[in-house]
Motif scaffolding. Structure first.
Motif, PDB file in Angstrom:
ATOM      1  N   GLU A 156       0.855  -1.188   0.000  1.00 19.96           N
ATOM      2  CA  GLU A 156       0.000   0.000   0.000  1.00 19.96           C
ATOM      3  C   GLU A 156       0.887   1.233   0.000  1.00 19.96           C
ATOM      4  N   ARG A 157       0.484   2.243  -0.724  1.00 18.50           N
ATOM      5  CA  ARG A 157       1.261   3.471  -0.841  1.00 18.50           C
ATOM      6  C   ARG A 157       0.601   4.593  -0.051  1.00 18.50           C
ATOM      7  N   ASN A 158       1.415   5.497   0.412  1.00 25.15           N
ATOM      8  CA  ASN A 158       0.931   6.672   1.130  1.00 25.15           C
ATOM      9  C   ASN A 158       0.646   7.768   0.099  1.00 25.15           C
ATOM     10  N   ILE A 159      -0.459   7.612  -0.610  1.00 22.63           N
ATOM     11  CA  ILE A 159      -0.849   8.564  -1.661  1.00 22.63           C
ATOM     12  C   ILE A 159      -2.288   8.982  -1.434  1.00 22.63           C
ATOM     13  N   GLN A 160      -2.649  10.101  -2.023  1.00 19.93           N
ATOM     14  CA  GLN A 160      -4.029  10.574  -1.964  1.00 19.93           C
ATOM     15  C   GLN A 160      -4.571  10.599  -3.379  1.00 19.93           C
ATOM     16  N   GLY A 161      -5.397   9.662  -3.695  1.00 20.52           N
ATOM     17  CA  GLY A 161      -6.050   9.664  -4.999  1.00 20.52           C
ATOM     18  C   GLY A 161      -5.168   9.148  -6.106  1.00 20.52           C
ATOM     19  N   GLY A 162      -5.696   8.180  -6.850  1.00 21.02           N
ATOM     20  CA  GLY A 162      -4.961   7.627  -7.969  1.00 21.02           C
ATOM     21  C   GLY A 162      -4.236   6.358  -7.584  1.00 21.02           C
ATOM     22  N   PHE A 163      -3.152   6.072  -8.308  1.00 28.47           N
ATOM     23  CA  PHE A 163      -2.440   4.819  -8.119  1.00 28.47           C
ATOM     24  C   PHE A 163      -1.020   4.954  -8.644  1.00 28.47           C
ATOM     25  N   VAL A 164      -0.218   3.905  -8.409  1.00 31.70           N
ATOM     26  CA  VAL A 164       1.141   3.836  -8.934  1.00 31.70           C
ATOM     27  C   VAL A 164       1.245   2.532  -9.713  1.00 31.70           C
ATOM     28  N   LEU A 165       1.688   2.621 -10.968  1.00 36.93           N
ATOM     29  CA  LEU A 165       1.908   1.438 -11.795  1.00 36.93           C
ATOM     30  C   LEU A 165       3.377   1.039 -11.704  1.00 36.93           C
ATOM     31  N   TYR A 167       6.081  -1.458 -13.663  1.00 35.03           N
ATOM     32  CA  TYR A 167       6.406  -2.365 -14.763  1.00 35.03           C
ATOM     33  C   TYR A 167       7.908  -2.603 -14.751  1.00 35.03           C
ATOM     34  N   GLY A 168       8.310  -3.843 -14.500  1.00 37.34           N
ATOM     35  CA  GLY A 168       9.733  -4.177 -14.525  1.00 37.34           C
ATOM     36  C   GLY A 168      10.564  -3.339 -13.574  1.00 37.34           C
ATOM     37  N   GLY A 169      10.023  -3.040 -12.408  1.00 35.76           N
ATOM     38  CA  GLY A 169      10.756  -2.253 -11.423  1.00 35.76           C
ATOM     39  C   GLY A 169      10.687  -0.752 -11.643  1.00 35.76           C
ATOM     40  N   ILE A 170      10.092  -0.331 -12.736  1.00 41.50           N
ATOM     41  CA  ILE A 170       9.958   1.112 -13.026  1.00 41.50           C
ATOM     42  C   ILE A 170       8.551   1.553 -12.641  1.00 41.50           C
ATOM     43  N   GLU A 171       8.482   2.606 -11.838  1.00 44.32           N
ATOM     44  CA  GLU A 171       7.194   3.094 -11.347  1.00 44.32           C
ATOM     45  C   GLU A 171       6.708   4.278 -12.168  1.00 44.32           C
ATOM     46  N   GLU A 172       5.408   4.267 -12.387  1.00 45.13           N
ATOM     47  CA  GLU A 172       4.778   5.431 -13.024  1.00 45.13           C
ATOM     48  C   GLU A 172       3.756   5.980 -12.043  1.00 45.13           C
ATOM     49  N   ASN A 173       3.973   7.227 -11.634  1.00 47.26           N
ATOM     50  CA  ASN A 173       3.114   7.885 -10.664  1.00 47.26           C
ATOM     51  C   ASN A 173       1.854   8.374 -11.366  1.00 47.26           C
ATOM     52  N   CYS A 174       0.741   7.734 -11.080  1.00 44.48           N
ATOM     53  CA  CYS A 174      -0.543   8.115 -11.664  1.00 44.48           C
ATOM     54  C   CYS A 174      -1.484   8.617 -10.573  1.00 44.48           C
ATOM     55  N   THR A 175      -0.922   9.339  -9.600  1.00 43.36           N
ATOM     56  CA  THR A 175      -1.760   9.929  -8.556  1.00 43.36           C
ATOM     57  C   THR A 175      -2.433  11.170  -9.133  1.00 43.36           C
ATOM     58  N   PHE A 176      -3.531  11.561  -8.502  1.00 45.11           N
ATOM     59  CA  PHE A 176      -4.227  12.766  -8.957  1.00 45.11           C
ATOM     60  C   PHE A 176      -3.290  13.971  -8.893  1.00 45.11           C
ATOM     61  N   LYS A 177      -2.486  14.042  -7.816  1.00 45.04           N
ATOM     62  CA  LYS A 177      -1.567  15.171  -7.673  1.00 45.04           C
ATOM     63  C   LYS A 177      -0.570  15.210  -8.827  1.00 45.04           C
ATOM     64  N   ALA A 178      -0.013  14.046  -9.179  1.00 46.26           N
ATOM     65  CA  ALA A 178       0.948  13.989 -10.283  1.00 46.26           C
ATOM     66  C   ALA A 178       0.279  14.410 -11.592  1.00 46.26           C
ATOM     67  N   MET A 179      -0.961  13.976 -11.802  1.00 47.29           N
ATOM     68  CA  MET A 179      -1.686  14.345 -13.023  1.00 47.29           C
ATOM     69  C   MET A 179      -1.931  15.867 -13.070  1.00 47.29           C
ATOM     70  N   PHE A 180      -2.364  16.421 -11.940  1.00 45.62           N
ATOM     71  CA  PHE A 180      -2.600  17.874 -11.887  1.00 45.62           C
ATOM     72  C   PHE A 180      -1.294  18.634 -12.112  1.00 45.62           C
ATOM     73  N   ASP A 181      -0.214  18.183 -11.448  1.00 44.71           N
ATOM     74  CA  ASP A 181       1.073  18.874 -11.581  1.00 44.71           C
ATOM     75  C   ASP A 181       1.596  18.821 -13.009  1.00 44.71           C
TER      76      ASP A 181
END
Length: 197
Positions: A156-165, A167-181
């Motif tokens: 579980e991640r300490n994020i607010q809204g959204g998710f983290v993908l 793939y092969g050890g590489i993370e893609e931040n798909c949190t609402f904050k990251a999308m807004f930023d």
């Protein structure tokens, strides 16, 4: 229309109504802020203008130019503050969405960001707790439709809204904050066009 389509339609109608209300309120606030900014700018212009006349006629041109610049700066600052406040409210509204609306947003984001690879998806503990029944299967189906495989991580991640993908050890931040930023400039332009055109 099926029951699901009616529910989706109702959700979209409610979201559109809410967005309209937010924009209307924001427009009113923007008008008030703009009026205050203009008033302040005009007071500053008057002060600059009176000083320039007292000093000399040759300074008048520079004073008018400075006055115009101060006015433009004040108006620009007020617009930026209003746009920033609208974006903050939109972000908070997304976080506070009811479960159905919230996970509909997550579905749309999954359709956009899932890759045709094997990976994991991490959510916050709060999102895991309120996740609708069968949503993990929906995630797997969305990934399969893209030619990939995606499982919900036990982590579980300490994020607010959204998710983290992952793939092969590489993370893609798909949190609402990251999308807004990442789309702040584009969103600011859209809000500016809606409020000040």
């Amino acid at each position: 229309m099926t029951g699901l389509e009616k529910m989706k339609s109702q959700i979209l109608d409610e979201a559109n109504r809410s967005a309209g209300e937010i924009l209307e309120q924001a427009k009113k606030e923007a008008d008030a802020v703009m009026a205050e900014a203009r008033k302040n700018a005009e007071a500053e212009c008057q002060r600059i203008s009176e000083k320039s006349e007292a000093d000399a006629e040759s300074l008048k041109g520079r004073a008018e130019s400075s006055c115009d610049l101060q006015k433009r700066k004040a108006v620009l600052k007020a617009k930026q503050e209003v746009i920033s406040e609208i974006l903050k409210r939109a972000y908070k509204k997304m976080l506070a969405s009811d479960t159905e609306t919230y996970f509909d947003i997550i579905r749309k984001m999954l359709n956009k960001y899932v890759l045709p690879e094997e990976g994991e998806i991490c959510f916050s503990s709060d999102d895991k707790k309120r996740m609708p029944d069968g949503f993990e299967k929906e995630i797997a189906a969305i990934a399969a439709a893209k030619g990939g495989k995606l499982i919900v991580s036990k982590e579980e991640r300490n994020i607010q809204g959204g998710f983290v993908l992952i793939y092969g050890g590489i993370e893609e931040n798909c949190t609402f904050k990251a999308m807004f930023d990442s789309r702040r400039g584009e969103l600011s332009d859209k809000v500016h066009a809606l409020l000040f055109s």
